[in-house]
Design a protein around this motif. Structure first.
Motif, PDB file in Angstrom:
ATOM      1  N   VAL A 263       0.843  -1.192   0.000  1.00  0.00           N
ATOM      2  CA  VAL A 263       0.000   0.000   0.000  1.00  0.00           C
ATOM      3  C   VAL A 263       0.880   1.245   0.000  1.00  0.00           C
ATOM      4  N   SER A 264       0.672   2.101  -1.023  1.00  0.00           N
ATOM      5  CA  SER A 264       1.443   3.346  -1.082  1.00  0.00           C
ATOM      6  C   SER A 264       0.570   4.565  -0.805  1.00  0.00           C
ATOM      7  N   SER A 265      -0.755   4.408  -0.969  1.00  0.00           N
ATOM      8  CA  SER A 265      -1.659   5.512  -0.650  1.00  0.00           C
ATOM      9  C   SER A 265      -3.040   4.964  -0.312  1.00  0.00           C
ATOM     10  N   ILE A 266      -3.770   5.757   0.456  1.00  0.00           N
ATOM     11  CA  ILE A 266      -5.139   5.404   0.840  1.00  0.00           C
ATOM     12  C   ILE A 266      -5.970   6.674   0.810  1.00  0.00           C
ATOM     13  N   GLN A 267      -7.150   6.548   0.271  1.00  0.00           N
ATOM     14  CA  GLN A 267      -8.134   7.617   0.325  1.00  0.00           C
ATOM     15  C   GLN A 267      -9.426   6.971   0.794  1.00  0.00           C
ATOM     16  N   SER A 268     -10.065   7.548   1.817  1.00  0.00           N
ATOM     17  CA  SER A 268     -11.301   6.956   2.321  1.00  0.00           C
ATOM     18  C   SER A 268     -12.118   7.992   3.087  1.00  0.00           C
ATOM     19  N   ASP A 269     -13.336   7.595   3.395  1.00  0.00           N
ATOM     20  CA  ASP A 269     -14.149   8.350   4.332  1.00  0.00           C
ATOM     21  C   ASP A 269     -13.808   7.819   5.722  1.00  0.00           C
ATOM     22  N   PHE A 270     -14.028   8.640   6.739  1.00  0.00           N
ATOM     23  CA  PHE A 270     -13.837   8.143   8.091  1.00  0.00           C
ATOM     24  C   PHE A 270     -14.891   8.712   9.027  1.00  0.00           C
TER      25      PHE A 270
END
Length: 177
Positions: A3-10
């Protein structure tokens, strides 16, 4: 998967024993390897926390506060822990943290407890729930170490949804100006 990046709702739930009701917040989460984290709060009011290398930005109510965390060993350590937890690269924590693992059919539960006395004063442990399908973090709970005796310790828990792994995130998300 690396994993190099993550985009999510939290969604963030802050539990304090002295409060009758938990405090809930939500927004967008961004992570970029290895030292960039952004919590862009939307509810209950707009605010932002960004870690970019050795800089920390806290923006609340239109007021920005930028700090250099390179001289704060505890903040640097927390950044390392968050990065390791978000990428599932827990092996690099073994020297300074005790790791305990459990699993069920769909998830792993990892308890990360600091061995260092000064870190232990701040955080008793971090509990991670990782999805078996892609080893991404479903939730992260940071349990505080408190001198108060209460049935439930104070904690902050994050729930991540609508995750997108290894996507391109604009560098401006991590600006600390």
């Amino acid at each position: 998967m690396q994993v190099s990046s993550i985009q999510s709702d939290f969604k963030q739930v802050k539990h304090m024993a002295m409060m009758k009701k938990d405090i809930e917040s939500s927004g967008n989460f961004y992570y970029s390897k290895t030292d960039k984290v952004c919590l862009d709060y939307v509810k209950p009011k707009k605010s932002k926390i960004v870690i970019n290398g050795d800089k920390l930005l806290m923006e609340m109510g239109g007021i920005k506060d930028v700090r250099n965390i390179s001289s704060n060993a505890l903040m640097q350590e927390m950044t390392k822990v968050i990065s390791s937890c978000m990428t599932g690269n827990l092996q690099e924590l073994k020297a300074n943290y005790e790791l305990e693992y459990w699993q069920n059919a769909t998830t792993y539960l990892v308890k990360v407890s600091p061995k260092n006395a000064s870190a232990k004063k701040m955080v008793d442990r971090i509990e991670l729930v990782l999805l078996k399908s892609d080893l991404s973090v479903e939730s992260m709970k940071m349990i505080e170490n408190s001198r108060r005796q209460s049935a439930t310790p104070d904690y902050t828990e994050y729930f991540f949804s609508n995750k997108k792994l290894n996507v391109s995130i604009p560098s401006s998300v991590f600006d600390v100006k």
